[in-house]
Design a protein around this motif. Structure first.
Motif, PDB file in Angstrom:
ATOM      1  N   ALA A  79     -99.500 -67.394 -54.870  1.00 26.00           N
ATOM      2  CA  ALA A  79     -99.402 -67.209 -53.379  1.00 26.00           C
ATOM      3  C   ALA A  79     -99.181 -66.092 -52.846  1.00 26.00           C
ATOM      4  O   ALA A  79     -99.693 -65.398 -51.961  1.00 26.00           O
ATOM      5  N   ALA A  80     -98.270 -65.267 -53.681  1.00 27.94           N
ATOM      6  CA  ALA A  80     -97.968 -63.767 -53.545  1.00 27.94           C
ATOM      7  C   ALA A  80     -98.836 -63.029 -53.810  1.00 27.94           C
ATOM      8  O   ALA A  80     -98.978 -61.967 -53.239  1.00 27.94           O
ATOM      9  N   VAL A  81     -99.839 -63.210 -54.611  1.00 25.03           N
ATOM     10  CA  VAL A  81    -100.827 -62.381 -55.106  1.00 25.03           C
ATOM     11  C   VAL A  81    -102.264 -62.756 -54.259  1.00 25.03           C
ATOM     12  O   VAL A  81    -103.161 -61.733 -54.464  1.00 25.03           O
ATOM     13  N   LYS A  82    -102.468 -63.734 -53.847  1.00 25.30           N
ATOM     14  CA  LYS A  82    -103.705 -64.028 -53.178  1.00 25.30           C
ATOM     15  C   LYS A  82    -103.774 -63.061 -52.177  1.00 25.30           C
ATOM     16  O   LYS A  82    -102.956 -62.916 -51.002  1.00 25.30           O
ATOM     17  N   ASP A  83    -105.130 -62.592 -51.910  1.00 21.32           N
ATOM     18  CA  ASP A  83    -105.456 -61.618 -50.671  1.00 21.32           C
ATOM     19  C   ASP A  83    -106.410 -62.623 -50.023  1.00 21.32           C
ATOM     20  O   ASP A  83    -107.662 -62.694 -50.395  1.00 21.32           O
ATOM     21  N   GLU A  84    -106.104 -63.032 -48.670  1.00 27.13           N
ATOM     22  CA  GLU A  84    -106.877 -63.848 -47.743  1.00 27.13           C
ATOM     23  C   GLU A  84    -107.402 -64.862 -48.630  1.00 27.13           C
ATOM     24  O   GLU A  84    -108.577 -65.151 -48.110  1.00 27.13           O
ATOM     25  N   GLY A  85    -107.060 -65.458 -49.479  1.00 24.35           N
ATOM     26  CA  GLY A  85    -107.470 -66.651 -50.125  1.00 24.35           C
ATOM     27  C   GLY A  85    -108.686 -66.323 -51.202  1.00 24.35           C
ATOM     28  O   GLY A  85    -109.341 -67.396 -51.848  1.00 24.35           O
ATOM     29  N   THR A  86    -108.920 -65.133 -51.190  1.00 25.09           N
ATOM     30  CA  THR A  86    -110.246 -64.807 -51.881  1.00 25.09           C
ATOM     31  C   THR A  86    -109.834 -63.866 -53.234  1.00 25.09           C
ATOM     32  O   THR A  86    -110.946 -63.835 -54.124  1.00 25.09           O
ATOM     33  N   SER A  87    -108.938 -63.428 -53.438  1.00 29.66           N
ATOM     34  CA  SER A  87    -108.596 -62.584 -54.512  1.00 29.66           C
ATOM     35  C   SER A  87    -107.171 -62.304 -55.019  1.00 29.66           C
ATOM     36  O   SER A  87    -106.352 -62.803 -54.259  1.00 29.66           O
ATOM     37  N   PHE A  88    -107.070 -62.255 -56.004  1.00 27.59           N
ATOM     38  CA  PHE A  88    -105.582 -62.143 -56.481  1.00 27.59           C
ATOM     39  C   PHE A  88    -105.338 -60.475 -56.945  1.00 27.59           C
ATOM     40  O   PHE A  88    -106.161 -59.821 -57.644  1.00 27.59           O
ATOM     41  N   ALA A 141    -106.735 -66.245 -61.279  1.00 26.55           N
ATOM     42  CA  ALA A 141    -105.599 -65.886 -61.585  1.00 26.55           C
ATOM     43  C   ALA A 141    -105.678 -65.439 -62.911  1.00 26.55           C
ATOM     44  O   ALA A 141    -105.086 -64.682 -63.635  1.00 26.55           O
ATOM     45  N   ALA A 142    -106.688 -66.371 -63.857  1.00 26.34           N
ATOM     46  CA  ALA A 142    -106.858 -65.760 -65.373  1.00 26.34           C
ATOM     47  C   ALA A 142    -107.304 -64.257 -65.561  1.00 26.34           C
ATOM     48  O   ALA A 142    -106.741 -64.088 -66.299  1.00 26.34           O
ATOM     49  N   GLU A 143    -108.105 -63.878 -64.710  1.00 28.67           N
ATOM     50  CA  GLU A 143    -108.411 -62.582 -64.884  1.00 28.67           C
ATOM     51  C   GLU A 143    -107.474 -61.547 -64.590  1.00 28.67           C
ATOM     52  O   GLU A 143    -107.341 -60.567 -65.228  1.00 28.67           O
ATOM     53  N   LEU A 144    -106.442 -61.977 -63.526  1.00 35.30           N
ATOM     54  CA  LEU A 144    -105.474 -61.079 -63.102  1.00 35.30           C
ATOM     55  C   LEU A 144    -104.457 -60.993 -64.326  1.00 35.30           C
ATOM     56  O   LEU A 144    -104.012 -60.033 -64.793  1.00 35.30           O
ATOM     57  N   ASP A 145    -104.059 -62.453 -65.040  1.00 29.80           N
ATOM     58  CA  ASP A 145    -103.296 -62.247 -66.010  1.00 29.80           C
ATOM     59  C   ASP A 145    -103.604 -61.613 -67.126  1.00 29.80           C
ATOM     60  O   ASP A 145    -102.748 -60.872 -67.922  1.00 29.80           O
ATOM     61  N   GLU A 146    -104.866 -61.563 -67.538  1.00 28.62           N
ATOM     62  CA  GLU A 146    -105.451 -60.884 -68.522  1.00 28.62           C
ATOM     63  C   GLU A 146    -105.475 -59.157 -68.331  1.00 28.62           C
ATOM     64  O   GLU A 146    -104.915 -58.362 -69.251  1.00 28.62           O
ATOM     65  N   HIS A 147    -105.614 -58.803 -67.243  1.00 29.30           N
ATOM     66  CA  HIS A 147    -105.441 -57.479 -66.780  1.00 29.30           C
ATOM     67  C   HIS A 147    -104.089 -57.006 -66.885  1.00 29.30           C
ATOM     68  O   HIS A 147    -103.760 -55.700 -67.347  1.00 29.30           O
ATOM     69  N   LYS A 148    -102.899 -57.885 -66.546  1.00 29.75           N
ATOM     70  CA  LYS A 148    -101.782 -57.360 -66.558  1.00 29.75           C
ATOM     71  C   LYS A 148    -101.106 -56.919 -68.103  1.00 29.75           C
ATOM     72  O   LYS A 148    -100.289 -55.996 -68.339  1.00 29.75           O
ATOM     73  N   ASN A 149    -101.873 -57.338 -69.144  1.00 34.81           N
ATOM     74  CA  ASN A 149    -101.602 -56.843 -70.447  1.00 34.81           C
ATOM     75  C   ASN A 149    -102.039 -55.514 -70.659  1.00 34.81           C
ATOM     76  O   ASN A 149    -101.384 -54.741 -71.632  1.00 34.81           O
ATOM     77  N   SER A 150    -102.803 -54.914 -70.107  1.00 33.96           N
ATOM     78  CA  SER A 150    -103.313 -53.551 -70.064  1.00 33.96           C
ATOM     79  C   SER A 150    -103.273 -52.634 -68.980  1.00 33.96           C
ATOM     80  O   SER A 150    -103.523 -51.515 -69.026  1.00 33.96           O
ATOM     81  N   CYS A 151    -102.469 -53.181 -67.796  1.00 37.78           N
ATOM     82  CA  CYS A 151    -102.151 -52.543 -66.600  1.00 37.78           C
ATOM     83  C   CYS A 151    -101.482 -51.146 -66.676  1.00 37.78           C
ATOM     84  O   CYS A 151    -100.547 -51.488 -67.638  1.00 37.78           O
ATOM     85  N   GLY A 152    -101.731 -50.232 -66.206  1.00 36.37           N
ATOM     86  CA  GLY A 152    -101.109 -48.953 -66.698  1.00 36.37           C
ATOM     87  C   GLY A 152     -99.714 -48.963 -65.899  1.00 36.37           C
ATOM     88  O   GLY A 152     -98.819 -48.177 -66.308  1.00 36.37           O
ATOM     89  N   PHE A 153     -99.538 -49.717 -64.814  1.00 33.66           N
ATOM     90  CA  PHE A 153     -98.265 -49.951 -64.286  1.00 33.66           C
ATOM     91  C   PHE A 153     -97.328 -50.931 -64.674  1.00 33.66           C
ATOM     92  O   PHE A 153     -96.499 -51.344 -64.324  1.00 33.66           O
ATOM     93  N   ARG A 154     -97.849 -51.645 -65.814  1.00 36.53           N
ATOM     94  CA  ARG A 154     -97.124 -52.906 -66.293  1.00 36.53           C
ATOM     95  C   ARG A 154     -95.721 -52.218 -66.925  1.00 36.53           C
ATOM     96  O   ARG A 154     -95.684 -50.959 -67.266  1.00 36.53           O
ATOM     97  N   PRO A 155     -94.709 -53.125 -66.720  1.00 46.00           N
ATOM     98  CA  PRO A 155     -93.314 -52.489 -67.312  1.00 46.00           C
ATOM     99  C   PRO A 155     -93.201 -52.305 -68.755  1.00 46.00           C
ATOM    100  O   PRO A 155     -94.043 -53.276 -69.499  1.00 46.00           O
ATOM    101  N   ALA A 156     -92.513 -51.353 -69.174  1.00 41.64           N
ATOM    102  CA  ALA A 156     -92.543 -50.914 -70.369  1.00 41.64           C
ATOM    103  C   ALA A 156     -91.253 -50.460 -70.832  1.00 41.64           C
ATOM    104  O   ALA A 156     -90.464 -50.048 -69.864  1.00 41.64           O
ATOM    105  N   SER A 157     -90.643 -50.270 -72.115  1.00 40.07           N
ATOM    106  CA  SER A 157     -89.462 -49.932 -72.491  1.00 40.07           C
ATOM    107  C   SER A 157     -89.739 -48.828 -73.661  1.00 40.07           C
ATOM    108  O   SER A 157     -90.710 -49.010 -74.550  1.00 40.07           O
TER     109      SER A 157
END
Length: 345
Positions: free
Chosen positions: A9-18, A178-194
């Motif tokens: 619900a937080a990431v959907k944009d107008e019900g058509t994108s994540f 949502a599946a494509e979004l979840d896959e993107h998070k693994n390579s997102c340049g802004f993903r949290p890192a330590s």
């Protein structure tokens, strides 16, 4: 892996994108650090001159009001700050590029709207007393846990998204599922890192990993002076100055004439290579005003002929070489006296 219903619900944009929610945690933290002093300024200015109110008595109400104000203004700030001019493509540069600076401007506007009559006086706004009261109230709120940093960061993240008009600190990627979004998070340049360096607890987004690694004080590096040791970056200066075998030192005969500097580990090599000049310096000290330079040079040649140079070269300081020279001179003198006795006999 499917996202929880709340996250969908937080990431959907107008019900058509994540949309990816990753963003630069350092900037979020920077904005969060501004919120408490901003609230303190609004509370102090709002209650100045009112004997029946204290900053603490209005803090909770003003905090909610300030958060609502920040959210509302941040959504429209870019449009308010500059009117786009089609004839001037550089007009957008008039907007501060630092999101924290934009949020600070909005907070100043909010604080100004809450100032009492006395608080609007320029002498008060510029006084040291005002700054002291703001600092004191910040410390009071921190001590009481009125607005913890994690809650301020939760407020700061949407503010960053609203004012990051160039998407320099937030991920703008959107996906149909949502599946494509979840896959993107693994390579997102802004993903949290330590940081992976032992002892470092710094956290950042992945896009800054190389920059952090280039400055991380806990990274283990080869010695800058090329010794065989590997040293933690924050200890490098101390290592190079105090314990590194390749640190430069003055020759132990520096005070009596040898001006050479060289790596510590080559001390013996230096003393062996420069034994002739070291001998001359020591002889000048021993026979001060008793012999000329030419006479002292002849004595150095005598040491060489007596095959004592190798032994003398093991002396690594003025005191030890002086003692060795005196001992060898005594031997030479004894030898000369014995030779004289033999010739007389």
């Amino acid at each position: 892996m499917e996202l929880p219903a709340s996250e969908v619900a937080a990431v959907k944009d107008e019900g058509t994108s994540f949309q990816c929610q990753n963003c630069d945690g350092e900037i979020v933290h920077k904005i969060a650090q501004l919120l408490l002093p901003g609230l303190a300024a609004a509370c102090v200015d709002n209650t100045t001159g009112d004997p029946f109110k204290s900053p603490a008595s209005v803090a909770v109400g003003l905090r909610k009001e300030m958060v609502d104000y920040l959210n509302s203004r941040s959504e429209t700030f870019v449009a308010e700050f500059v009117v786009p001019d089609d004839s001037d493509p550089d007009s957008i540069q008039e907007i501060p590029e630092d999101p924290a600076e934009i949020v600070s401007i909005i907070m100043d506007d909010f604080a100004a709207s809450k100032r009492s009559l006395l608080g609007r006086l320029s002498t008060w706004l510029l006084s040291e007393s005002r700054e002291d009261k703001i600092d004191d109230f910040v410390q009071e709120m921190e001590a009481k846990g009125l607005w913890m940093i994690d809650r301020r960061e939760a407020v700061s993240e949407p503010l960053l998204r609203n004012v990051d008009f160039k998407n320099a600190y937030t991920c703008s990627m959107k996906f149909p599922t949502a599946a494509e979004l979840d896959e993107h998070k693994n390579s997102c340049g802004f993903r949290p890192a330590s940081c992976s360096n032992d002892g470092c607890k710094t956290k950042f987004c992945a896009v800054h990993a190389d920059n952090h690694d280039a400055a991380c004080p806990f990274k283990v590096l080869p010695c800058e002076q090329k010794c065989e040791q590997r040293v933690v970056r924050r200890e490098m200066d101390r290592h190079c100055i105090t314990v590194c075998p390749m640190r430069l030192i003055n020759c132990p005969f520096y005070q009596i004439g040898c001006q050479s500097t060289y790596p510590l580990r080559t001390l013996e090599k230096h003393c062996s290579e420069f034994i002739h000049s070291h001998l001359l310096y020591v002889l000048q000290v021993i026979h001060r005003d008793e012999a000329s330079i030419d006479e002292l040079k002849e004595r150095v040649q005598l040491f060489e002929k007596s095959q004592s140079l190798e032994e003398l070269s093991r002396a690594l300081d003025v005191r030890s070489l002086t003692l060795a020279v005196k001992e060898h001179e005594a031997k030479i003198k004894t030898l000369e006296e014995n030779m004289d006795k033999v010739s007389l006999a």
